[in-house]
Design an enzyme around this catalytic site. Structure first.
Site: not given
Lengths: 406, 406
Positions: B196, B401, B406
């Site tokens: 993971t 998140n 950006s």
């Protein structure tokens, strides 16, 4: 109380009077002060009742009690009592005692048999329900029931809801006006596994219990079981539908039109629950087509709708379609990267295993500023389809849930 | 960059030099400016390599490429190249072309066969990887490899990580010093389904590939597959383990001690990933005992660890054990409300289907102020056990998140 959801409807709708159903609400002070927190619905003799309940293995005492009663005879009247502020879940043997006390008080005040008194409780888990605060107001509730008390009932069952939820439909059956009105509460701990909130539906149609149950179960699978706020499943969730039998009889010949209307009311309420999702600022439809089968489509749609990364991207108005790809990939459903098509509204974002030719990030970014978003995924594999509705994951969700009890 | 996680270790550990492994890192400017973003590990001839990869159906081009190579012959040297900033996932046929370009550059600069050059990429999904920025620095990387470059390599593979992650172990095998050193990156999109995150393990032991693979797979199931940050599964996750063969040989007689040491390094790295969970302020161990079987225990532990309501309650330092009951109930595992026992650390909170006699909310509230929490659940049904590690869900998770790109 949190501020009104930006996704809320303009106003509570005008719900039609349902002949044979009367409603009251009261301030019992179960937990909240200076607001109503108990509702009573009294239903005339001849009413049939169907129900769908949470599948949680730790369901609450009122749910267990309702489930035991739901198949019972229907010749007599019935009552539904609901309190907010305390869910009477995980309260040991005291849980059933509290239910019994409330049921006995309603039966005593109305003459309705205990086996026909249904209760629900919603709110904090694991604290004893002060049943005596509820039994103390039963007399007042019974004395004040009114055919147009349903809006007040919808207000009384709110917990973290920022608005009361109602919806209605009317259809013509053999020249007779058949009405359906419903109310619901729910804004968090909403997940798509059987009934996922408190919902009460009332109709003046005459419907056999077994038929009513079949229609209710089927429409739950298409409405309340297709929404998700936070993937969590309540221990208390209940959908009850009462048919008073005062208007036209529904049978195999006209059941389809009635079920369609019932389903519309339920989907409207389900969407309102999403619109009141804790902290929600975006209403999101996830529509999957072309999956290997419907089950795979459902898996993919839920995987996208429950992904914290997809939901935070929506909150940030970021057209981060890579996270949609991630959610498809982790769903466990059959997928072929190169056959996938992803759309935001009508904007083709990705196809052939990559960003679409002609997709401009600025278009995606502009689209994400809308309040109502649609994520469309075509898997390019088969005929499987599914649609799931959800909301975004915002700072307000954290704020509401990090100090709900304090 | 987000501030350093409050759960971070004091410092990056001193990792032992692994004979036969050399490391370098460089600034390629893939996405980030003014920081290293590519690492190279060069491994001497005789190195065996095992790997575990994400099970995502939309896994990235580098993952697919690694999977195709992992069973290959091991007589020659090997190389591992990893970039941060761009995951080269869902980039269509250009994805494999980018991998091929990087692999060819490394093969050309080192003489290592292309089939022994493994790459990983981590970062944004769905944007083309500017491979030429990476190939442009391969020459410098090869020229600057050093036995003690592993800390620099750990720094270069960070994305939203607030600290570089390393762990090590040493054991004595037949009088010889066997060393294991590992590095990892990962802080979000972490879910418990196969590997993971990105993890690279190096040992100077001599281990046959098949044995190394068996040990790595088994220990992944006990470490990286037992942590969850946000239930999301990356398209890129990779665990590679390289054994250079310079020290003692591991065989059936001494494999247990080696595997135990390898497992400790992996669990240490897995816990560090949780400690760097995006926005995390609490490290939470969920330990389930007494379930009907291990599979049920695992379901229950994951249901609790992934519940947004449990995780926000932890963020709010609220001992809201009712939400633990809810998460048990929704898990799908066998449960009997009246046999459940719930503990917060050593504090008995609930038993016999209700709050425990003697439990004081103030004790629970005081416990929840700790940075390290342990939720203990005994189901009272059988011998099934499972332990899962997670972190809380905070405002900072949303902030990170909602605007990652950006």
């Amino acid at each position: 109380m949190p501020a009104l959801s930006p996704l809320a409807p303009d106003a509570f709708p005008d719900l039609p009077v349902i002949d044979g159903a009367r409603f009251a609400s009261a301030q019992a002070g179960v937990r909240y002060k200076n607001r109503t927190d108990v509702m009573l619905a009294l239903l005339d003799p001849g009413t049939t009742i169907a129900g769908v309940f949470t599948r949680s293995a730790t369901r609450s005492a009122p749910v267990l009690d309702c489930q035991a009663k739901i198949g019972g005879e229907s010749g007599e009247g019935a009552a539904i009592v609901v309190n907010s502020g305390n869910s009477n879940a995980f309260t040991g043997s005291a849980g059933q005692s509290a239910v019994d006390a409330i049921v006995a008080a309603v039966a005593g005040a109305t003459g309705i048999p205990a086996g026909r008194v249904f209760t629900s409780s919603t709110g904090v888990i694991g604290e004893p329900l002060p049943a005596q605060r509820i039994t103390a107001v039963i007399g007042d509730l019974v004395a004040s029931v009114s055919p147009d008390g349903i809006h007040g009932a919808a207000e009384a069952i709110r917990t973290t809801d920022t608005f009361a939820k109602g919806a209605a439909a009317r259809i013509d059956v053999d020249g007779r006006d058949v009405r359906i009105a419903g109310i619901a509460k729910g804004s968090g701990m909403i997940a798509p596994d059987m009934a996922t909130m408190l919902v009460y539906l009332f109709t003046d149609a005459a419907v056999d219990r077994a038929l009513l149950q079949r229609m209710l179960t089927r429409q739950c699978d298409r409405s309340f079981n297709c929404i998700t706020v936070d993937s969590d499943t309540s221990t208390s969730d209940t959908v009850l539908c009462a048919a008073t039998g005062k208007s036209a009889r529904i049978d195999d010949d006209n059941a389809a039109a009635f079920e369609d209307a019932l389903g519309r009311v339920m989907l409207d309420l389900a969407h309102q629950v999403v619109r009141d999702g804790e902290g929600a600022t975006k209403f999101i439809e996830v529509a999957v087509t072309g999956a290997a089968d419907d089950k795979d489509a459902d898996r993919i749609a839920r995987s996208i709708a429950n992904s914290p990364l997809v939901k935070t991207a929506a909150a940030g108005e970021d057209p981060n379609w890579g996270r949609i790809v991630m959610a498809i990939g982790k769903s466990g459903a059959q997928a072929d990267r190169d056959r996938l098509t992803i759309r935001l509204g009508d904007i083709l974002v990705a196809e052939n295993g990559w960003v679409a030719l002609g997709y401009a990030e600025a278009d995606g970014a502009a689209y994400m500023k809308r309040q109502e978003l649609r994520i469309g995924v075509d898997m390019g594999l088969g005929d499987g389809t599914a649609t799931i509705w959800t909301c975004d994951l915002t700072h307000a969700y954290i704020s509401i849930n990090a100090d709900y009890r304090s």
